[in-house]
Design an enzyme around this catalytic site. Sequence first.
Site: not given
Ligand SMILES: *Cc1c(COP(=O)(O)O)cnc(C)c1O
Length: 458
Positions: A109
Site C-alpha cells: 500500500k
Molecule cells: C490491502 C491488502 C490486500 C488486498 O488488496 P486489494 O487491493 O484491496 O485487493 C492484500 N494483501 C495485503 C497484505 C493488503 O494489505
Amino acid sequence: MLFHSTRGKDSGKDFASILMQGLADDGGLFMPDHWPQADIDEIKSKSSFVEIAKCIVPLFTASSFSYDETISIVESTWHDFEHQDLINIKEFDSVSILELFHGPTAAFKDFGLQLAAAFFNKVLESENKTAIVLGATSGDTGPAAIDACKSYSRIKSFIMLPNGNMSDVQRRQMSTIQASNVFALRVNGTFDDCQDLVKLAFTKRDFLKTDQYLLAINSINWTRIIGQICYYFYAYNKLQKIENLNFSIPTGNFGNVFACYSAHKMGLPISKISVAVNNNDILHRFFCNNDYSKQLVHETISPSMDISVASNFERLVYDFFLDRDSAKCADMFDHFPNNPIELDSEMWRKKDYLFDSSKVNDLDTAKMIQEIYQSNGYILDPHTAVAAVEAFKTSDASNHYVVLSTAHPAKFPQVYEELGIEINSLPLALRGLFEKKESLYNVEADYSEIINFINLNN
Ligand SMILES: *Cc1c(COP(=O)(O)O)cnc(C)c1O
C-alpha cells in the site's frame, strides 16, 4: 484526459479534482475517459522502477500538472524503501514472487498512498489550503496512509481502527508514530462501525475549517491505482524474456486487480489475471457462479483480505462487462447490496478470456507457507500464500506466473509462531515497534464524540 463516474452523473473532472474528491458525487468511482496507451518499447528499455513510473504517471495527470511538474513529483515520491529499486523479485521455476513490501510500512500500500500523498501536498501548496485525512482501517491501509502523510504539515490524519481484530504489529505501526499531525483513534466497535462513521463525516463535513479539504485514502482513490499500475509494467520489464505472463493477486477490495487490468488496457501483454481470495469469497462466487452477493465477514489469517464487498469491482463491471454503460452500472450498484448482482450470462462469460479465480482457506494457506519454507527456506506472508497456491498449481514452462507479494510476513507473527517458523530478519519498518510508546485515543463509536476530538486537534 478527464475523468468521469462509473454511474454517469459526475463527469468532466480534471485530475486534481478527482484526487481531492475521492468518491464521485453520484456514489460511483472515477474512471479515466479513455485508456491511455503506454509505450511498451520505451518501458522495456528502462532500468528502474521510478524510470518506468515516469512513463506511466504523466499519462493521467496532464489535465492538472505540466509534464515537468509530474516528473518532479514522481522522482521524489517513493521514500524510505529498504530495497534499492523498491521491488525485489524472487524467482522459482515458473513462478516469480514480486515483493512489494520493502516500503516503510512493509505492505504494497506504500506504492499507491505515497503517490497520492505527494499529489495531495502539491495541490494544497499551490492553493494554500490544508486538509484532513479521515479513514477507517482494519489492517495495512492505516499505517501506509499515516506514514505517507506525516511529513506534510498541511495534512492532519485521523485514522479510526476497530477495537481488536487487527495484528498487534499493524496497530503499533499506527499508534507509535510520534507526529503532531497524526491521530490514531481506537473506536469501541467493529471495522464496519468505523467505516460508517467515516461515511457520515464525508456527508456532513461540518467540522472542516474554511479552505480545508477532507481527503479519502481508501482504495477507490484513482491515484492509488496509478501508483500500482506502475509495478505491473515493472514486472514485465524485468521478466521480458518470458512469453506468457499471468498474474496471481491476493485480493480484498480489488484495487490491485483493477490496477493489473488497467495496465492490460494500457497495452501490457497479459495472459490471465488470477483473482485469489480467502474464505471471504464474494469475488470467487462471482467469477465461478455469476453471484456477487454480500455475506458476513469471516476472520482469517490473511486479515487484509477480510471484506464483504470489493469496492473497486464496480470499475471492472463498468469497463469490462458493461462496455462503459453508466446507466446500467448505476442501476446495479445503486441497488447493491440489497439486490445482489448477477450479469446477463453472455456478458458474464467474457471473463473467460482474461480472468480466473481461486479460493484458499486458512488450512491450505498455512500448508502453502510450510511447503515453500521447507523446500526453499523462503517465507511467504499469509496473503501472498493465498495467491501462491494457484500459481504453483497452474504454472508450467509455457505459463509463467507472477505472484504479488503484498506484505512482509513479520507483520503477522502469530501465524508463524503457530507454524513453528522463525522469521529471522525483521524489516527496518518493524524494528523496535514493541519498545515504542503507544498513543491511542479511545473513543466510542459515536459521531459527535469523534467530531469533538477532531475539532480539538484541528
Ligand atoms: C490491502 C491488502 C490486500 C488486498 O488488496 P486489494 O487491493 O484491496 O485487493 C492484500 N494483501 C495485503 C497484505 C493488503 O494489505
